[in-house]
Write an enzyme that holds these catalytic residues in place. Structure first.
Site, PDB file in Angstrom:
ATOM      1  N   ASP A   1       5.863  14.882  26.182  1.00  0.00           N
ATOM      2  CA  ASP A   1       5.958  16.344  26.157  1.00  0.00           C
ATOM      3  C   ASP A   1       7.247  16.848  25.520  1.00  0.00           C
ATOM      4  O   ASP A   1       7.554  18.038  25.591  1.00  0.00           O
ATOM      5  CB  ASP A   1       5.822  16.920  27.569  1.00  0.00           C
ATOM      6  CG  ASP A   1       6.850  16.341  28.534  1.00  0.00           C
ATOM      7  OD1 ASP A   1       7.694  15.544  28.083  1.00  0.00           O
ATOM      8  OD2 ASP A   1       6.799  16.687  29.726  1.00  0.00           O
ATOM      9  N   GLY A   2       8.028  15.959  24.912  1.00  0.00           N
ATOM     10  CA  GLY A   2       9.165  16.384  24.106  1.00  0.00           C
ATOM     11  C   GLY A   2      10.416  16.767  24.864  1.00  0.00           C
ATOM     12  O   GLY A   2      11.332  17.348  24.276  1.00  0.00           O
ATOM     13  N   ASP A   3      10.495  16.430  26.153  1.00  0.00           N
ATOM     14  CA  ASP A   3      11.662  16.867  26.921  1.00  0.00           C
ATOM     15  C   ASP A   3      12.607  15.731  27.295  1.00  0.00           C
ATOM     16  O   ASP A   3      13.649  15.962  27.910  1.00  0.00           O
ATOM     17  CB  ASP A   3      11.220  17.594  28.196  1.00  0.00           C
ATOM     18  CG  ASP A   3      10.483  16.664  29.161  1.00  0.00           C
ATOM     19  OD1 ASP A   3      10.081  15.563  28.735  1.00  0.00           O
ATOM     20  OD2 ASP A   3      10.305  17.053  30.332  1.00  0.00           O
TER      21      ASP A   3
ATOM     22  N   ASP B   1     -13.083  56.241  23.256  1.00  0.00           N
ATOM     23  CA  ASP B   1     -13.805  55.868  24.477  1.00  0.00           C
ATOM     24  C   ASP B   1     -14.344  57.096  25.200  1.00  0.00           C
ATOM     25  O   ASP B   1     -15.490  57.109  25.659  1.00  0.00           O
ATOM     26  CB  ASP B   1     -12.881  55.084  25.409  1.00  0.00           C
ATOM     27  CG  ASP B   1     -12.515  53.727  24.849  1.00  0.00           C
ATOM     28  OD1 ASP B   1     -13.410  52.890  24.690  1.00  0.00           O
ATOM     29  OD2 ASP B   1     -11.328  53.508  24.562  1.00  0.00           O
TER      30      ASP B   1
ATOM     31  N   HIS C   1      -3.184  48.620  22.911  1.00  0.00           N
ATOM     32  CA  HIS C   1      -3.823  48.452  21.603  1.00  0.00           C
ATOM     33  C   HIS C   1      -2.792  48.531  20.482  1.00  0.00           C
ATOM     34  O   HIS C   1      -3.100  48.969  19.378  1.00  0.00           O
ATOM     35  CB  HIS C   1      -4.890  49.530  21.379  1.00  0.00           C
ATOM     36  CG  HIS C   1      -5.887  49.644  22.478  1.00  0.00           C
ATOM     37  ND1 HIS C   1      -6.125  50.829  23.140  1.00  0.00           N
ATOM     38  CD2 HIS C   1      -6.691  48.716  23.049  1.00  0.00           C
ATOM     39  CE1 HIS C   1      -7.047  50.629  24.064  1.00  0.00           C
ATOM     40  NE2 HIS C   1      -7.402  49.357  24.037  1.00  0.00           N
TER      41      HIS C   1
END
Length: 366
Positions: A347-349, A48, A159
């Site tokens: 929602d699976g709860d 850069d 990065h």
């Protein structure tokens, strides 16, 4: 972060790569208003700095008034490893952009904007931590640098650059170690800034994969430890997703040591508070707002010692206990199937919620 009160333009390369010098030169020459000059802010990475530096020189040769500020706020890599390259630029750069952008929007000269931008950059320290390196789309997944379950890497760059250490830590231990890297003046390898101002700004940045709930808990832990261990009560707190590493499973902490801008005002705090509706920017939280307690109270009165009238009902305690315990055990046993169905339609709860309730209720009956 392009818009009123912040940037006039941004030049991007491919993922985790710098743009070319020609891209940057074109951006300066054709994409921004050059009448009062152009300030180019660059994060301190070799590619850069080279690309933007070459573009700035070409723009100057073409007659444009241009200045460049390089931001390196990361303390994750100390002086010994950083060498001549210096500190990497990470989330603290956002504060430089906001302060410089607000000052430019106020009509101040290029010289003043560049001066305050450099002053801000010189008073920044940041450090990040992550549970895993991110995967760049289209590239093969490498298992060589993967972290073990429960392990966190401190000082990891945005990065995927290597950090300073890896360890298995809970949140308070992790925050404590990160703050020590930012604030310990006895650590000569990392004591880049003596954070001794009466005004300190805190930025807790989401690297992309942390939920709002988790980030709130992290921010609270950071604020608590700053106060208890260092007697620092930030005058402004920024918590959110400002600079990501794709969907990075981590966060960074930035401290800005607020100093006098020496341009006759406005102050750094006023510039941070200046309005901006740019996507990616969330306004700072004032110290008084963060510390405010809920003062709401109930005004209705509750009658004490109310007479409880007997219902006249009789209960077979032993039989009821046996029946209830049997039912609760069946609920616990059915949890996997309930969860499977609820995952399909909800929602699976549901299953785990019922199981937890049954387990808590069952304990005193057995």
């Amino acid at each position: 972060m392009v818009g009123p009160g912040l940037l006039s333009g941004a030049v991007a390369g491919t993922i985790f790569a710098s743009p070319s010098a020609e891209q940057v030169r074109t951006g300066i020459a054709t994409r921004v208003d050059r009448e009062k000059g152009v300030l180019v802010v660059v994060m301190n990475y070799t590619g850069d700095v080279l690309s933007f530096g070459m573009a700035v020189e070409k723009a100057k040769a073409a007659g444009t008034d241009v200045q460049m500020v390089v931001v390196g706020d990361d303390v994750g890599v100390g002086r010994a490893k950083g060498g001549k390259v210096g500190r990497r630029g990470i989330a603290g750069t956002v504060l430089v952009l906001k302060i410089a952008g607000a000052l430019a929007a106020a009509g101040r000269s290029l010289e003043e904007v560049a001066k305050v931008a450099r002053l801000t950059a010189d008073n920044l320290v940041s450090v990040g931590a992550s549970l895993e390196h991110v995967h760049v789309p289209g590239r093969a997944v490498s298992q060589e640098d993967s972290l073990k379950a429960g392990e966190v890497e401190i000082g990891m760059g945005i990065h995927n650059e290597v950090g300073s250490s890896r360890a298995e830590l809970d949140l308070p231990e992790l925050v404590g170690r990160m703050l020590a890297q930012l604030l310990d003046q006895n650590d000569k390898d990392r004591a880049f800034v003596n954070v001794n101002s009466n005004e300190v700004v805190l930025l807790v940045n989401n690297l992309g994969g942390v939920s709002a709930l988790e980030l709130g808990a992290i921010t609270d832990e950071v604020v608590t430890q700053l106060s208890k261990s260092y007697n620092i009560q930030p005058v402004r707190i920024l918590s959110g997703t400002y600079m990501t590493s794709l969907n990075g499973l981590g966060f960074s902490i930035t401290l800005l040591n607020v100093v006098n801008t020496d341009i006759g005002g406005p102050s750094m705090i006023e510039l941070l508070d200046a309005p901006s509706e740019v996507t990616g920017w969330a306004a700072p939280i004032q110290k008084t707002t963060w510390e405010a307690k809920n003062t709401a109270v109930r005004t209705d009165t509750v009658k004490e010692n109310q007479e409880i009238k007997p219902s006249g009902l009789t209960v077979d305690v032993s039989g009821a206990s046996t029946a209830l315990t049997t039912g609760l055990k069946k609920v616990i046993a059915a949890e996997p199937e309930i969860t499977r169905y609820d995952t399909v339609v909800g929602d699976g709860d549901c299953g785990i919620g019922l199981k937890r309730g049954a387990e808590v209720t069952e304990i005193p009956l057995l």
